[in-house]
Design a protein around this motif. Sequence first.
Motif, PDB file in Angstrom:
ATOM      1  N   ARG A 131     -39.799 -17.018  11.686  1.00 40.77           N
ATOM      2  CA  ARG A 131     -38.371 -16.982  12.021  1.00 40.77           C
ATOM      3  C   ARG A 131     -37.828 -15.559  11.911  1.00 40.77           C
ATOM      4  NH1 ARG A 131     -33.411 -20.803   9.844  1.00 40.77           N
ATOM      5  NH2 ARG A 131     -31.734 -19.494  10.684  1.00 40.77           N
ATOM      6  N   LYS A 132     -38.185 -14.840  10.849  1.00 39.61           N
ATOM      7  CA  LYS A 132     -37.709 -13.468  10.692  1.00 39.61           C
ATOM      8  C   LYS A 132     -38.217 -12.568  11.816  1.00 39.61           C
ATOM      9  CE  LYS A 132     -38.846 -12.884   6.256  1.00 39.61           C
ATOM     10  NZ  LYS A 132     -38.920 -12.188   4.933  1.00 39.61           N
ATOM     11  N   LEU A 133     -39.451 -12.800  12.237  1.00 44.57           N
ATOM     12  CA  LEU A 133     -40.015 -12.016  13.328  1.00 44.57           C
ATOM     13  C   LEU A 133     -39.270 -12.299  14.635  1.00 44.57           C
ATOM     14  CD1 LEU A 133     -42.240  -9.998  14.047  1.00 44.57           C
ATOM     15  CD2 LEU A 133     -43.782 -11.926  14.436  1.00 44.57           C
ATOM     16  N   ALA A 153     -41.150 -19.342   7.717  1.00 47.98           N
ATOM     17  CA  ALA A 153     -40.096 -18.408   7.304  1.00 47.98           C
ATOM     18  C   ALA A 153     -40.325 -17.027   7.899  1.00 47.98           C
ATOM     19  CB  ALA A 153     -40.027 -18.341   5.786  1.00 47.98           C
ATOM     20  N   PHE A 154     -41.598 -16.572   7.851  1.00 49.30           N
ATOM     21  CA  PHE A 154     -41.898 -15.260   8.425  1.00 49.30           C
ATOM     22  C   PHE A 154     -41.742 -15.285   9.940  1.00 49.30           C
ATOM     23  CE2 PHE A 154     -44.748 -12.227  10.431  1.00 49.30           C
ATOM     24  CZ  PHE A 154     -44.371 -11.043   9.813  1.00 49.30           C
ATOM     25  N   GLU A 167     -36.195 -13.374  14.892  1.00 51.10           N
ATOM     26  CA  GLU A 167     -34.852 -12.811  14.769  1.00 51.10           C
ATOM     27  C   GLU A 167     -34.863 -11.309  15.036  1.00 51.10           C
ATOM     28  OE1 GLU A 167     -33.885 -14.048  10.839  1.00 51.10           O
ATOM     29  OE2 GLU A 167     -32.958 -15.930  11.474  1.00 51.10           O
ATOM     30  N   ALA A 168     -35.923 -10.633  14.612  1.00 52.69           N
ATOM     31  CA  ALA A 168     -36.035  -9.201  14.878  1.00 52.69           C
ATOM     32  C   ALA A 168     -36.211  -8.942  16.371  1.00 52.69           C
ATOM     33  CB  ALA A 168     -37.200  -8.605  14.087  1.00 52.69           C
ATOM     34  N   THR A 183     -31.069  -2.822  12.769  1.00 59.41           N
ATOM     35  CA  THR A 183     -32.260  -3.421  13.370  1.00 59.41           C
ATOM     36  C   THR A 183     -33.527  -2.734  12.885  1.00 59.41           C
ATOM     37  OG1 THR A 183     -30.998  -4.060  15.343  1.00 59.41           O
ATOM     38  CG2 THR A 183     -33.397  -4.015  15.538  1.00 59.41           C
ATOM     39  N   ASP A 223     -43.315  -7.665   3.959  1.00 60.31           N
ATOM     40  CA  ASP A 223     -43.809  -9.051   3.963  1.00 60.31           C
ATOM     41  C   ASP A 223     -45.303  -9.104   4.234  1.00 60.31           C
ATOM     42  OD1 ASP A 223     -41.279 -10.047   3.469  1.00 60.31           O
ATOM     43  OD2 ASP A 223     -40.796 -10.303   5.581  1.00 60.31           O
ATOM     44  N   GLN A 267     -34.220  -4.059   9.536  1.00 65.97           N
ATOM     45  CA  GLN A 267     -34.683  -5.444   9.661  1.00 65.97           C
ATOM     46  C   GLN A 267     -36.164  -5.487  10.030  1.00 65.97           C
ATOM     47  OE1 GLN A 267     -32.420  -7.560  12.602  1.00 65.97           O
ATOM     48  NE2 GLN A 267     -33.538  -9.480  12.381  1.00 65.97           N
ATOM     49  N   THR A 306     -38.581  -4.072   7.145  1.00 65.98           N
ATOM     50  CA  THR A 306     -38.719  -4.992   6.016  1.00 65.98           C
ATOM     51  C   THR A 306     -39.902  -5.933   6.223  1.00 65.98           C
ATOM     52  OG1 THR A 306     -36.350  -4.902   5.560  1.00 65.98           O
ATOM     53  CG2 THR A 306     -37.540  -6.781   4.672  1.00 65.98           C
ATOM     54  N   LEU A 307     -40.233  -6.216   7.483  1.00 66.05           N
ATOM     55  CA  LEU A 307     -41.373  -7.093   7.769  1.00 66.05           C
ATOM     56  C   LEU A 307     -42.698  -6.468   7.339  1.00 66.05           C
ATOM     57  CD1 LEU A 307     -40.283  -8.365  11.313  1.00 66.05           C
ATOM     58  CD2 LEU A 307     -40.044  -9.535   9.109  1.00 66.05           C
TER      59      LEU A 307
END
Length: 399
Positions: free
Chosen positions: A284-286, A281-282, A288-289, A327, A337, A330, A333-334
């Motif tokens: 994927r977010k990375l 999940a992380f 996407e960023a 962005t 996490d 986005q 926010t990491l």
Amino acid sequence: MDLKTDPKLEDFRADVRAFFENEFPKDILAKTAKGASLTTEEVRKSEAALGSKGWLAAGWPAEHGGPGWSLEEQYVFDEELERAGVPTVTPMGVVYVGPIIYTFGTDEQKQRWLPGIREGREGWAQGYSEPEAGSDLASLQFSAVKEGDEYVLNGTKIWTSAAQHADWIFCLARTDSSGKKQEGISFIIAEMDRPGITVAPIITIDGKHALNQVHFDNVRVPADYLIGEEGKGWTYSQYLLGHERTSYARIGGKRKQLAHIRKIASSVPDGGNHRLIDDPAFARKLAEADLAVDGLEMTVLRVLSAVKDGGAPGKEASIVKILATETAQQITTLYLDTAGFNAQRGFADSVSPDWLEGGMATSHAAPGVSTYFGTRAQSIYGGTNEIQHNIIAKRVLGL
């Protein structure tokens, strides 16, 4: 735009990188890397270092004392400045008011104010928003009444960035209330130490002092502090805001943040066996960023191509403003996490106390969370993103 195949451009990049590595003040870089705020003296030192090199007003044409760089060179310079961790240049002088003065000001005004701006000797603040006129800027009530050879200024400006460091402030002021609200607005300058000006700090949720409220009580300034024509301030403000909204991009800084986050997420403490980077999940977010920054970069290049001949970025700058600020949020926010994951791991794993106390688990957490809080405001200032969507709908799409 091809930024990779021109050998001369790569030579230019090498020169800029060498300057930041070898000549730029190391104490400024070290303090910025910790996420600490700079004093007024440190802000001047940082910007004077660029000014002495002739690189502070990077986007100015040579005829006004800028380096006269091509659009590609400006882009490379911004990339390397962000990559090196150089403090963000206070934009109110070189990005905002400087182009207004050299475009609409008199020769005397250019001679008076441009040298101090491009050399980093004088700091500036922007007096736009008011307590009852934020996104609806045309509703401003700050007044400038002409009395003889002076203007008398009254009212309050709010959310005034860097006012505590500024020597000068440029303001939108109402000089006529008889027509439409966009009419009768003028662009006027004042020294921050003029009698009647007081500055009250606003401490934001990230714990920093970047914003202020500035009160004007019968402040008198010479009539020649008016830039351009009386009543044309709204037109000038729209020209300026185009430059402001494209200045949010900061591609190099965003890539540096992502590299930092990737490093944190890839760390394994002594005695531990889990990495956040391995969490799907992380990851994927990375990813996407990363893609969001790539998309932002291409959009910025398309918009900036429109100003190769010296024009303003135009209404398409609203697109950049939305993409850049969303962005930024986005990415930051990491940091939450990584901080949350490391805090949980510290309790769950048998890890070294040194790793928890001052090590990778905690050293990034406070500045990372502070950065996260700071970027919450990016979608508000410079014209809220909701307003930018309206601009795009009406002026770009013609809806």
